[in-house]
Design an enzyme around this catalytic site. Structure first.
Site, PDB file in Angstrom:
ATOM      1  N   ASP A   1     -15.737  -2.570  -4.535  1.00  0.00           N
ATOM      2  CA  ASP A   1     -15.808  -3.805  -3.744  1.00  0.00           C
ATOM      3  C   ASP A   1     -17.255  -4.290  -3.754  1.00  0.00           C
ATOM      4  O   ASP A   1     -18.185  -3.495  -3.906  1.00  0.00           O
ATOM      5  CB  ASP A   1     -15.350  -3.580  -2.294  1.00  0.00           C
ATOM      6  CG  ASP A   1     -14.860  -4.875  -1.627  1.00  0.00           C
ATOM      7  OD1 ASP A   1     -13.634  -5.082  -1.543  1.00  0.00           O
ATOM      8  OD2 ASP A   1     -15.722  -5.665  -1.204  1.00  0.00           O
ATOM      9  N   SER A   2     -17.438  -5.590  -3.560  1.00  0.00           N
ATOM     10  CA  SER A   2     -18.800  -6.131  -3.536  1.00  0.00           C
ATOM     11  C   SER A   2     -19.406  -6.058  -2.135  1.00  0.00           C
ATOM     12  O   SER A   2     -20.589  -6.358  -1.962  1.00  0.00           O
ATOM     13  CB  SER A   2     -18.790  -7.586  -4.014  1.00  0.00           C
ATOM     14  OG  SER A   2     -17.880  -8.329  -3.242  1.00  0.00           O
TER      15      SER A   2
ATOM     16  N   PHE B   1     -11.285  -4.479  -5.675  1.00  0.00           N
ATOM     17  CA  PHE B   1     -11.281  -5.317  -4.454  1.00  0.00           C
ATOM     18  C   PHE B   1     -10.688  -4.487  -3.308  1.00  0.00           C
ATOM     19  O   PHE B   1      -9.729  -4.894  -2.653  1.00  0.00           O
ATOM     20  CB  PHE B   1     -10.476  -6.609  -4.656  1.00  0.00           C
ATOM     21  CG  PHE B   1     -10.828  -7.395  -5.897  1.00  0.00           C
ATOM     22  CD1 PHE B   1     -11.912  -8.250  -5.884  1.00  0.00           C
ATOM     23  CD2 PHE B   1     -10.093  -7.267  -7.070  1.00  0.00           C
ATOM     24  CE1 PHE B   1     -12.249  -8.994  -7.020  1.00  0.00           C
ATOM     25  CE2 PHE B   1     -10.423  -7.992  -8.210  1.00  0.00           C
ATOM     26  CZ  PHE B   1     -11.488  -8.858  -8.188  1.00  0.00           C
TER      27      PHE B   1
ATOM     28  N   ARG C   1       0.850  -1.202   0.000  1.00  0.00           N
ATOM     29  CA  ARG C   1       0.000   0.000   0.000  1.00  0.00           C
ATOM     30  C   ARG C   1       0.883   1.249   0.000  1.00  0.00           C
ATOM     31  O   ARG C   1       0.624   2.208  -0.728  1.00  0.00           O
ATOM     32  CB  ARG C   1      -0.924  -0.010   1.233  1.00  0.00           C
ATOM     33  CG  ARG C   1      -2.035  -1.045   1.139  1.00  0.00           C
ATOM     34  CD  ARG C   1      -3.039  -0.893   2.275  1.00  0.00           C
ATOM     35  NE  ARG C   1      -2.578  -1.453   3.529  1.00  0.00           N
ATOM     36  CZ  ARG C   1      -2.897  -2.665   3.992  1.00  0.00           C
ATOM     37  NH1 ARG C   1      -3.697  -3.452   3.293  1.00  0.00           N
ATOM     38  NH2 ARG C   1      -2.451  -3.081   5.155  1.00  0.00           N
TER      39      ARG C   1
ATOM     40  N   CYS D   1      -3.070 -13.940  -3.792  1.00  0.00           N
ATOM     41  CA  CYS D   1      -2.752 -14.489  -2.462  1.00  0.00           C
ATOM     42  C   CYS D   1      -3.089 -15.981  -2.421  1.00  0.00           C
ATOM     43  O   CYS D   1      -3.241 -16.563  -1.369  1.00  0.00           O
ATOM     44  CB  CYS D   1      -3.505 -13.729  -1.375  1.00  0.00           C
ATOM     45  SG  CYS D   1      -5.283 -13.796  -1.570  1.00  0.00           S
TER      46      CYS D   1
ATOM     47  N   ASP E   1      -6.431  -6.583  -6.292  1.00  0.00           N
ATOM     48  CA  ASP E   1      -6.064  -7.379  -5.109  1.00  0.00           C
ATOM     49  C   ASP E   1      -7.231  -8.288  -4.729  1.00  0.00           C
ATOM     50  O   ASP E   1      -7.885  -8.097  -3.706  1.00  0.00           O
ATOM     51  CB  ASP E   1      -5.697  -6.443  -3.947  1.00  0.00           C
ATOM     52  CG  ASP E   1      -5.219  -7.222  -2.728  1.00  0.00           C
ATOM     53  OD1 ASP E   1      -4.767  -8.374  -2.901  1.00  0.00           O
ATOM     54  OD2 ASP E   1      -5.300  -6.686  -1.613  1.00  0.00           O
TER      55      ASP E   1
HETATM   56  N1  SAH Z   1      -6.775  -4.585  -0.967  1.00  0.00           N
HETATM   57  C1  SAH Z   1      -7.464  -4.758   0.281  1.00  0.00           C
HETATM   58  C2  SAH Z   1      -7.786  -6.211   0.560  1.00  0.00           C
HETATM   59  C3  SAH Z   1      -8.635  -6.893  -0.493  1.00  0.00           C
HETATM   60  S1  SAH Z   1      -9.420  -8.344   0.060  1.00  0.00           S
HETATM   61  C4  SAH Z   1      -6.645  -4.120   1.401  1.00  0.00           C
HETATM   62  O1  SAH Z   1      -5.497  -3.716   1.162  1.00  0.00           O
HETATM   63  O2  SAH Z   1      -7.159  -4.013   2.522  1.00  0.00           O
HETATM   64  C5  SAH Z   1     -10.474  -8.763  -1.219  1.00  0.00           C
HETATM   65  C6  SAH Z   1     -11.756  -7.955  -1.301  1.00  0.00           C
HETATM   66  O3  SAH Z   1     -12.432  -8.364  -2.484  1.00  0.00           O
HETATM   67  C7  SAH Z   1     -12.760  -8.122  -0.175  1.00  0.00           C
HETATM   68  O4  SAH Z   1     -13.033  -6.877   0.390  1.00  0.00           O
HETATM   69  C8  SAH Z   1     -14.033  -8.701  -0.835  1.00  0.00           C
HETATM   70  O5  SAH Z   1     -15.225  -8.124  -0.304  1.00  0.00           O
HETATM   71  C9  SAH Z   1     -13.848  -8.274  -2.261  1.00  0.00           C
HETATM   72  N2  SAH Z   1     -14.471  -9.075  -3.319  1.00  0.00           N
HETATM   73  C10 SAH Z   1     -14.477 -10.436  -3.427  1.00  0.00           C
HETATM   74  N3  SAH Z   1     -15.025 -10.791  -4.618  1.00  0.00           N
HETATM   75  C11 SAH Z   1     -15.350  -9.652  -5.263  1.00  0.00           C
HETATM   76  C12 SAH Z   1     -15.918  -9.366  -6.542  1.00  0.00           C
HETATM   77  N4  SAH Z   1     -16.233 -10.331  -7.391  1.00  0.00           N
HETATM   78  N5  SAH Z   1     -16.095  -8.074  -6.883  1.00  0.00           N
HETATM   79  C13 SAH Z   1     -15.774  -7.078  -6.019  1.00  0.00           C
HETATM   80  N6  SAH Z   1     -15.202  -7.288  -4.817  1.00  0.00           N
HETATM   81  C14 SAH Z   1     -15.000  -8.558  -4.437  1.00  0.00           C
END
Ligand code: SAH
Length: 395
Positions: A247-248, A225, A209, A339, A299
């Protein structure tokens, strides 16, 4: 009491890999309780290791020690002290008050995750062995860190493979009613340790980040995400022209808005937009609308927990990376992560390369990224290196 291995199945133990699969076991001479300590013996009768026993898991035993020594409270005290010493040598606390204190196998304690959020520890027990010793771990953590507040988030799906039910709640002391505010490179984040993902925050991405922040100035950024806005807030605080966070999860986006407000001195809220939705669909929509960005962050969650999911996951990674390459402007930057334990760094790079190819673009890797150093990787346990990241520039 000992467990005897099949002939030639001691090789991984001799290389100090800590897992023994069910198929390697020849003979168990009595019924061992879940999580109890057992000796692993070669087919020729030599002592190999002392391990925890997981009667229903495919990973039937996980090694505590390769030495013939007692496995007791003092043994685990030394492990916890080493883990603390490692974080101290890394000076993790220069940049944050939230970090991983115990990283399971890589800190010599299979199944145990402990994350520190200011003056609260969040413990996650993932295996029969860590469950067996959980109360001892809680006592030792309090004694060795001086932190009296320990919350348990043992609600990860992998516990099912060990026959363990989800457990959440206070283990020691008290926890605040409200969220915990942490610092990360002088930015603040509210963390919900009770309901957030994992133990509350994606601590493994901290320095990534920060890296995004270093490149974000004057750029239009798309953060896919985004969870509670980690990458977005680092980008905004470092001069991004605009940030769109996707994000979803409505809960994650609500916390993101809180986090923007928390940092209002450094983060111009008017440059930020959140959007609830599915990244796969939104990227397509943006492509159809001819939208473009100077920086895209991908991510996603773990698409491939194990190698068995690798093929399907590869398609998903390729899909989003291909779309991202299309949406990037010339010399735009892609920060792309996986990940997934089931996808190694070489395969991930191949997937991203084929995404660029199919997008009809050249791209250059300018950096390889990984999990932060508070998530160390034992040389004998390469599976510990789960987070892969590439920084690509569109040519
Ligand atoms: N980059 C973030 C962590 C991401 S974790 C950080 O630094 O804190 C992955 C995220 O993807 C989660 O918040 C989850 O809600 C979201 N997610 C999972 N599938 C998704 C999709 N199909 N579309 C949008 N968001 C999604």
């Amino acid at each position: 009491m000992p467990i005897t291995l099949n002939p030639n199945r001691e090789k991984s133990l001799l290389r100090r890999h800590p897992w023994i699969f069910a198929g390697a076991i020849h003979h168990v001479d009595e019924t061992h309780a879940s999580g109890s300590t057992v000796d692993l013996i070669s087919s020729e009768g030599h002592f190999l290791a002392r391990a925890s026993y997981s009667p229903i898991s495919q990973i039937r035993a996980r090694v505590w020690t390769f030495i013939d020594e007692p496995v007791d409270k003092e043994f685990f005290r030394r492990k916890i002290q080493s883990a603390i010493a490692l974080r101290n040598t890394q000076h993790v606390t220069r940049n944050t008050n939230a970090y991983r204190l115990i990283h399971a196998e890589s800190d010599g304690i299979p199944g145990l995750i402990v994350d520190r959020y200011d003056d609260v520890l969040v413990l996650q027990s993932l295996t029969a062995g860590s469950e067996f010793w959980k109360e001892t771990f809680a006592d030792l953590l309090a004694e060795e860190t001086g932190i009296q507040n320990i919350y348990e988030r043992s609600d990860a799906d992998v516990r099912e493979l060990e026959g363990l039910k989800p457990i959440v709640g206070i283990l020691r002391g008290t926890i605040p009613d409200s969220k915990i505010t942490i610092n990360e490179y002088n930015l603040k984040f509210n963390v919900d340790i009770q309901h957030g993902h994992k133990t509350g925050f994606y601590l493994d991405q901290r320095h990534n980040r920060h890296r995004v922040g270093e490149f974000a100035k004057d750029r239009d950024v798309l953060n896919c995400f985004c969870y509670t806005g980690g990458f977005s807030i680092h980008a905004l605080a470092n001069g991004a022209k605009s940030v769109l966070s996707v994000d979803s999860s409505a809960d994650a986006l609500a916390l993101l808005e809180e986090n923007i407000a928390l940092n209002r001195v450094r983060v111009p809220a008017e440059r930020h937009t959140s959007r609830e939705g599915d990244v796969f669909q939104l990227l397509r929509k943006f492509r159809d609308e001819n939208r473009s960005f100077d920086m895209i962050i991908l991510d996603p969650p773990k698409f491939a927990p194990t190698a068995a999911h690798a093929e399907k996951a590869s398609r998903a990674y390729k899909d989003i990376n291909l779309l991202a390459f299309k949406l990037l402007r010339h010399v735009g930057m892609l920060f792309t992560y996986s990940c997934s334990g089931g996808i190694d760094a070489a395969l991930f790079q191949k997937i991203v390369a084929s995404a660029a190819l199919d997008a009809g673009t050249d791209a250059t890797i300018i950096e390889h990224l990984s999990q932060g150093s508070d998530h160390p990787v034992s040389l004998h346990f390469p599976e510990g290196a789960y987070l892969k990241g590439l920084v690509c520039v569109k040519g």
